[in-house]
Structure formats: C-alpha cells, structure tokens
Design a protein around this motif. Structure first.
Motif, short mmCIF file in Angstrom:
data_model
loop_
_atom_site.label_atom_id
_atom_site.label_comp_id
_atom_site.label_asym_id
_atom_site.label_seq_id
_atom_site.Cartn_x
_atom_site.Cartn_y
_atom_site.Cartn_z
N PRO A 44 -64.84 11.82 -1.49
CA PRO A 44 -66.07 11.57 -2.25
C PRO A 44 -66.71 10.22 -1.95
CG PRO A 44 -64.14 11.44 -3.68
CD PRO A 44 -63.67 11.99 -2.37
N ASN A 45 -65.94 9.28 -1.45
CA ASN A 45 -66.50 7.97 -1.14
C ASN A 45 -67.04 7.85 0.28
OD1 ASN A 45 -65.81 6.82 -3.71
ND2 ASN A 45 -63.69 6.73 -3.00
N LEU A 46 -66.72 8.85 1.11
CA LEU A 46 -67.10 8.76 2.53
C LEU A 46 -67.80 10.01 3.04
CD1 LEU A 46 -63.80 7.15 3.87
CD2 LEU A 46 -66.02 6.00 3.67
N ASN A 47 -68.15 10.93 2.13
CA ASN A 47 -68.69 12.20 2.60
C ASN A 47 -70.12 12.15 3.10
OD1 ASN A 47 -70.07 12.04 0.18
ND2 ASN A 47 -68.90 13.67 -0.83
N LYS A 48 -70.73 10.96 3.07
CA LYS A 48 -72.06 10.80 3.67
C LYS A 48 -71.99 10.07 5.02
CE LYS A 48 -74.67 11.11 -0.62
NZ LYS A 48 -75.67 10.47 -1.53
N VAL A 49 -70.77 9.85 5.49
CA VAL A 49 -70.57 9.32 6.84
C VAL A 49 -70.27 10.52 7.74
CG1 VAL A 49 -69.16 7.84 8.32
CG2 VAL A 49 -69.69 7.14 5.97
N THR A 50 -71.02 10.67 8.82
CA THR A 50 -70.86 11.82 9.70
C THR A 50 -70.59 11.36 11.13
OG1 THR A 50 -73.26 11.91 10.04
CG2 THR A 50 -72.34 13.32 8.32
N THR A 51 -70.00 12.27 11.91
CA THR A 51 -69.59 11.94 13.28
C THR A 51 -70.17 12.94 14.27
OG1 THR A 51 -67.50 11.13 12.38
CG2 THR A 51 -67.63 11.41 14.76
N VAL A 52 -70.68 12.41 15.37
CA VAL A 52 -71.19 13.21 16.48
C VAL A 52 -70.48 12.79 17.75
CG1 VAL A 52 -73.19 13.56 17.98
CG2 VAL A 52 -73.47 13.69 15.51
N ALA A 53 -70.08 13.75 18.56
CA ALA A 53 -69.62 13.47 19.92
C ALA A 53 -70.73 13.91 20.86
CB ALA A 53 -68.33 14.21 20.23
N ILE A 54 -71.11 13.04 21.79
CA ILE A 54 -72.24 13.34 22.66
C ILE A 54 -71.84 13.31 24.13
CG2 ILE A 54 -72.97 10.91 22.56
CD1 ILE A 54 -75.82 11.81 23.15
N ASN A 55 -72.31 14.29 24.87
CA ASN A 55 -72.32 14.23 26.33
C ASN A 55 -73.65 13.60 26.70
OD1 ASN A 55 -72.53 14.63 29.09
ND2 ASN A 55 -72.84 16.85 28.91
N PRO A 56 -73.66 12.33 27.14
CA PRO A 56 -74.93 11.65 27.40
C PRO A 56 -75.53 11.99 28.76
CG PRO A 56 -73.12 10.17 27.87
CD PRO A 56 -72.50 11.45 27.36
N GLY A 57 -74.87 12.87 29.50
CA GLY A 57 -75.33 13.24 30.83
C GLY A 57 -74.51 12.55 31.91
N ASN A 58 -74.68 13.01 33.12
CA ASN A 58 -73.98 12.43 34.27
C ASN A 58 -74.89 11.37 34.89
OD1 ASN A 58 -73.30 15.65 34.27
ND2 ASN A 58 -71.50 14.38 34.54
N MET A 59 -74.51 10.12 34.73
CA MET A 59 -75.39 8.99 35.07
C MET A 59 -75.17 8.57 36.52
SD MET A 59 -74.97 7.06 31.42
CE MET A 59 -73.29 7.67 31.20
N VAL A 60 -76.14 8.85 37.37
CA VAL A 60 -75.97 8.67 38.81
C VAL A 60 -75.95 7.20 39.22
CG1 VAL A 60 -77.00 10.90 39.32
CG2 VAL A 60 -78.46 8.86 39.30
N ASP A 61 -76.48 6.32 38.37
CA ASP A 61 -76.49 4.89 38.71
C ASP A 61 -75.40 4.12 37.96
OD1 ASP A 61 -77.69 5.29 36.25
OD2 ASP A 61 -79.27 3.80 36.55
N SER A 62 -74.48 4.82 37.34
CA SER A 62 -73.44 4.17 36.55
C SER A 62 -72.48 3.38 37.44
CB SER A 62 -72.65 5.21 35.76
OG SER A 62 -71.54 4.61 35.13
N ARG A 63 -72.09 2.20 36.95
CA ARG A 63 -71.07 1.42 37.65
C ARG A 63 -69.72 2.13 37.66
NH1 ARG A 63 -72.82 -2.63 34.21
NH2 ARG A 63 -70.73 -2.86 33.34
#
Length: 331
Positions: free
Chosen positions: A211-230
């Motif tokens: 009840p104290n944390l039920n407005k905190v939510t979590t998302v896992a994201i695939n941000p894409g395959n970044m061709v210029d990534s180090r």
C-alpha cells in the motif's frame, strides 16, 4: 514539485544525450548521474561534464559508482537515501538502470562478490540499488530497466547460444567456461537482459501489493540496437569495430528498412527520459520496445521462474527487510 532522477551509466552513448534531453526539457528535475570513473582522466565523463556545463541552471550531480561491487552499491544507496532524507535532494521520481557490461573477447569474470561480472553489473547491483531506494520515492515514481531484443531467443543475429533462465540459478552467476568467447560472452549478456525482464514482472507484482509503494511502477525497455554505441568497440572483436565503421553507421537508413529498431543512441536516450518522466507514460508497466508497449519473451512471462529469480536476487543483492521499504516480499 519535480523530483530526483537517478541515471546509471550516465556517460554512455545513450546516457549523455539522455542527460542533455533531461536538462533541456525537464530542467526542474534534479539529476543524480552515476559513472564508473568520475575522474578527469575519463574522456566520457569529461564529455558529460561539458554537456552539463552548457546549462548553468542544471541541477545535475555526478557520482562514481562501481556496480561490480555490492559494497560500493550499498554505500551509494545509503548516501543518496540520507541526502534525500536531509533535504539536499527532492524525493525520487525515477530510477533509470542504464549501465551495462559485457565481454565478448574473454572468459567469464568473477567480481569480488563472487558473481559473473556481466550478471552483477546488469542485473544484481541494479536490483540492489532499486530495492534499497524504494523508500526514497515520493507518492509515485517510475523505475526504468534497460533490456534489449537479445532477451528473446532468435531475435538478434549476434546470438549463437540462446539466453535462458536455468533451473539451477547458480549457473547465472558462475557460468561455465569454454573456448567460444564471443558466443558465450554474448549469451551471458543476453541472459542478463532476460533476467532483468523476468525480475521486472515480479517486482511490479510486489509493488502493487504494497500500500505504500503501489504507485511506483516498473518498465523494461528495449531501446533499439544503437549502431553508434561505444559498446560495439568495448570488449569486442575487431570484426565488430569494422562492421560499425563500414556497415552499420553508413548504411543505417537502408538497414532501418529491414530492421526498424536499428537507430543511433541519441533518440534512444530521449525515449528513456520520456518514459521516465513524461505524463504520457504515467502508470505504465511491463515491457516496451522503443516507446511502444510490446510482448516480452515466453520464458520471461513464466511466473515460476519469475518467483525463483526474485527470491534468489534478494539473496545475491543482499537485500533484507532491514534495507528495503518493500514489505510484501518478506511476509
């Protein structure tokens, strides 16, 4: 009142443009930015400082954080929680777990904590950070976990061995060694991204029950395959460097026709900030590809594996009822 955003891996290819977008568009927020090396000797951290320096009113603070060390991670969470309690920083609005590690040219590396470094940096220490800072959120908040298409077997052409959550979870933190360093190194990375998503579903369940944390939510994201990534030039074979230079970057517009999730890092950084802050995504949870709700892999949706990984992660991350505000998991 705008709150505090924590971003790990803030000097990365995605992190630096994310920070600039945050400062430009959400300047009322306080940014706590973690990097592995905060010294002047690190060119990427200096580049991040240069970006911040262009905005004199930016409320951005750089912290050194070595996610391959649980003691360093715990010390960081205690410091930030204390600074929020004493009013130096506003209460948390979001945590973005962006930092990563992989090694495609060497054997598995064990940290001082005894865990595979890829799994510890990508999953275990981020889980520890999130769980210990839940009590520092305001009324609501968002947790953004960075995954990738690699979490779904067969989705990424770099895959040679599919990722999986084994029944014996000790294999995740002490993987076997064989001669195929690139193939197994990528498998360890992909498995860590699968673990992130699998754990995310359990985290959302426990948050919703509290009840104290039920407005905190979590998302896992695939941000894409970044061709210029180090990332393509770090702990990778020379063939990947050449592919980035001669194929991925110059042919990106053509390649995107076949694979729309191929992109550069800058728009990926923008998406991550929008997902963490924009009212458009308030209350969202689950898996996203770019900024669209998406399906995760079948294995990540297996609730038995979610619960097993959840319980084991608590032990790995050294999270107990004494250092997290999440009460429901210990009942």
């Amino acid at each position: 009142m705008a709150g505090t955003i924590i971003l790990t891996g803030a000097n990365s290819s995605l992190g630096t443009p994310a920070v600039e977008h945050l400062i430009q568009n959400y300047g009322d927020y306080t940014a706590i930015l973690t990097v592995r090396d905060a010294s002047d000797a690190d060119v990427n951290t200096n580049r991040l400082r240069q970006v911040i320096s262009q905005y004199p009113r930016a409320k951005a603070y750089i912290y050194a954080l070595d996610l391959s060390s649980l003691s360093a991670t715990h010390a960081f969470t205690r410091e930030i929680a204390s600074e929020i309690t004493n009013g130096r920083y506003p209460r948390l609005s979001a945590i973005i777990c962006n930092a990563y590690y992989w090694n495609l040219v060497g054997d598995p590396e064990l940290t001082a904590d005894g865990f595979d470094k890829t799994m510890q940096v990508n999953h275990i220490s981020h889980a520890s950070l999130v769980l210990q800072l839940l009590g520092s959120f305001g009324i609501d908040g968002r947790i953004i976990l960075l995954s990738s298409d690699s979490r779904w077997p067969g989705k990424n052409p770099m895959e040679k061995y599919p990722p999986s959550i084994p029944d014996d979870l000790s294999l995740l933190v002490r993987p076997d060694v064989d001669d195929d360093k690139q193939g197994r190194g990528y498998q360890r990375y992909a498995t860590s991204k699968l673990a992130i998503v699998t754990w995310m579903y359990a985290l959302n369940r426990y948050l919703q029950k509290d009840p104290n944390l039920n407005k905190v939510t979590t998302v896992a994201i695939n941000p894409g395959n970044m061709v210029d990534s180090r990332a393509l030039r770090s702990n990778t074979p020379i063939s990947m460097h050449r592919m980035q230079t001669w194929v991925y970057k110059p042919l990106l517009p053509l390649l995107q026709l076949m694979t729309p999730t191929l992109r550069s890092a800058a728009p990926a950084g923008v998406d991550v900030i929008e997902l963490a802050i924009s009212p458009t995504y308030a209350g969202q949870q689950g898996f996203f590809t770019l900024l669209q709700k998406d399906e995760s892999s079948p294995e990540s949706n297996n609730e038995v594996k979610q619960e097993s990984l959840w319980k084991q992660t608590l032990q790995w991350a050294q999270v107990t009822q004494e250092n997290t505000a999440l009460r429901t998991t210990f009942k």
